[in-house]
Write an enzyme that holds these catalytic residues in place. Sequence first.
Site, PDB file in Angstrom:
ATOM      1  N   PHE A 154       3.927 -18.059   2.368  1.00 23.42           N
ATOM      2  CA  PHE A 154       5.245 -18.210   2.998  1.00 23.42           C
ATOM      3  C   PHE A 154       5.942 -19.436   2.425  1.00 23.42           C
ATOM      4  O   PHE A 154       6.389 -20.330   3.140  1.00 23.42           O
ATOM      5  CB  PHE A 154       5.052 -18.321   4.515  1.00 23.42           C
ATOM      6  N   GLY A 155       6.013 -19.455   1.091  1.00 21.38           N
ATOM      7  CA  GLY A 155       6.777 -20.499   0.407  1.00 21.38           C
ATOM      8  C   GLY A 155       8.201 -20.003   0.213  1.00 21.38           C
ATOM      9  O   GLY A 155       8.709 -19.187   0.991  1.00 21.38           O
ATOM     10  N   ARG A 156       8.824 -20.515  -0.853  1.00 19.57           N
ATOM     11  CA  ARG A 156      10.239 -20.170  -1.082  1.00 19.57           C
ATOM     12  C   ARG A 156      10.465 -18.662  -1.173  1.00 19.57           C
ATOM     13  O   ARG A 156      11.367 -18.112  -0.542  1.00 19.57           O
ATOM     14  CB  ARG A 156      10.719 -20.832  -2.380  1.00 19.57           C
ATOM     15  N   ILE A 157       9.627 -17.990  -1.988  1.00 25.53           N
ATOM     16  CA  ILE A 157       9.872 -16.560  -2.218  1.00 25.53           C
ATOM     17  C   ILE A 157       9.493 -15.751  -0.971  1.00 25.53           C
ATOM     18  O   ILE A 157      10.233 -14.854  -0.554  1.00 25.53           O
ATOM     19  CB  ILE A 157       9.130 -16.073  -3.482  1.00 25.53           C
ATOM     20  N   ALA A 237       3.458 -11.289  -7.331  1.00 27.51           N
ATOM     21  CA  ALA A 237       3.041 -12.699  -7.451  1.00 27.51           C
ATOM     22  C   ALA A 237       2.219 -12.858  -8.738  1.00 27.51           C
ATOM     23  O   ALA A 237       2.783 -13.141  -9.805  1.00 27.51           O
ATOM     24  CB  ALA A 237       2.274 -13.119  -6.218  1.00 27.51           C
ATOM     25  N   ARG A 238       0.912 -12.650  -8.651  1.00 25.29           N
ATOM     26  CA  ARG A 238       0.047 -12.691  -9.823  1.00 25.29           C
ATOM     27  C   ARG A 238      -1.001 -11.590  -9.690  1.00 25.29           C
ATOM     28  O   ARG A 238      -1.560 -11.380  -8.605  1.00 25.29           O
ATOM     29  CB  ARG A 238      -0.647 -14.042  -9.955  1.00 25.29           C
ATOM     30  N   GLU A 267      -2.700  -8.471 -17.919  1.00 26.77           N
ATOM     31  CA  GLU A 267      -1.457  -8.005 -18.558  1.00 26.77           C
ATOM     32  C   GLU A 267      -1.537  -8.170 -20.065  1.00 26.77           C
ATOM     33  O   GLU A 267      -2.076  -9.173 -20.533  1.00 26.77           O
ATOM     34  CB  GLU A 267      -0.278  -8.819 -17.995  1.00 26.77           C
ATOM     35  N   HIS A 285       5.961  -6.659 -15.054  1.00 25.32           N
ATOM     36  CA  HIS A 285       6.180  -8.086 -14.759  1.00 25.32           C
ATOM     37  C   HIS A 285       7.648  -8.487 -15.001  1.00 25.32           C
ATOM     38  O   HIS A 285       7.940  -9.324 -15.870  1.00 25.32           O
ATOM     39  CB  HIS A 285       5.235  -8.954 -15.597  1.00 25.32           C
ATOM     40  N   ILE A 286       8.534  -7.898 -14.189  1.00 23.76           N
ATOM     41  CA  ILE A 286       9.974  -8.149 -14.376  1.00 23.76           C
ATOM     42  C   ILE A 286      10.654  -8.658 -13.105  1.00 23.76           C
ATOM     43  O   ILE A 286      11.877  -8.591 -12.987  1.00 23.76           O
ATOM     44  CB  ILE A 286      10.703  -6.860 -14.858  1.00 23.76           C
TER      45      ILE A 286
HETATM   46  C1  GLV Z   1       6.882 -15.287 -13.287  1.00 29.73           C
HETATM   47  O1  GLV Z   1       5.920 -14.615 -13.186  1.00 29.73           O
HETATM   48  C2  GLV Z   1       6.985 -16.609 -12.769  1.00 29.73           C
HETATM   49  O2  GLV Z   1       5.980 -17.182 -12.309  1.00 29.73           O
HETATM   50  O3  GLV Z   1       8.089 -17.155 -12.806  1.00 29.73           O
END
Ligand code: GLV
Length: 319
Positions: A154-157, A237-238, A267, A285-286
């Site tokens: 629950f950070g910025r994104i 995220a990752r 990836e 990853h876009i």
């Molecule tokens: C993209 O994957 C980022 O971390 O900005």
Amino acid sequence: MAKNIFISNALPQEAVGLIPKDFTLDYNDTDSPLSKTELVSRLKGKDGLVCHIISTIDDEVLAAVPTLRVVANVAVGYNNIDVAAAKRRGVTVTNTPDVLTETTADFAWTLLMATARRIVEADHYARSGRWTAWKWDLLWGADIHGKTLGIVGFGRIGRAVARRALGFRMRVLYHDAVKADAAVERELSATATDLETLLREADFVTLHTNLTPETRHLIGKRTLRLMRPSAVLVNAARGPIVDEAALAQALGEGWIAGAGLDVFEEEPKIHPDLLPLQNVVLAPHIASASRDTRIAMATLAVRNCVAVLEGKPPITPVA
Ligand code: GLV
């Protein structure tokens, strides 16, 4: 003092053009990742590096380039960089937070909605010539409005994702090591919970944590088993936060209903068991890839690099 920058992969001219004329620039103007040997050889004698997540900057690379003073990553995530080693060696590391928050949240929602409403399957069907008559039970999906959204990280994104859920009148649960202020929870109508409760109760689970040793395979067999059979998982995220083999099994065997994935464990490889599945929406990853945001990320990274080499504080150092 000499100021030599290496840019390890293609960047927009808006960013490259910010490098002052008295700097020396070496630029790999391609999208191909450099091997470690090529990277080290191009980096020799450089003071600054602007790189993408496809460059691994580990202690070996840092040790081979003692002149390096700053590594400016064109991404908010920086798991491609050994930050502890950089710190030890006096190398500043910067990333690109904030400028991509809203765009990435938009894309997490894009994946969520595409998966819930089966838009990729619908597109293929509409083009296929198989659509010969309106059918009342064609491509039924899941409602989003009024459902429970579980946000892991629950950070910025994560918070920007929660803000969008207000419009869908969703119940929002979040899990994070740090509890948000009561005012933030109130504004976003979000409730903190442990991970297990979130996974058990959410109709949609979306991941917005950093990749750390603690979050690697956070979503695996055990945690997928906790989710609802009707649940959708979103990962922008990752990749390694999710055990892809376990996810493919969960999707194939109906432990959960669907997944929307922008990131993958290795990836650009995607686990082969995911590829035949209809209930997964895949993207390369876009999440931050709007034109404006990618340019903003690139210019911020270059400005960080230049600032450090000019003896100024970096704009967005990694904590
Ligand atoms: C993209 O994957 C980022 O971390 O900005």
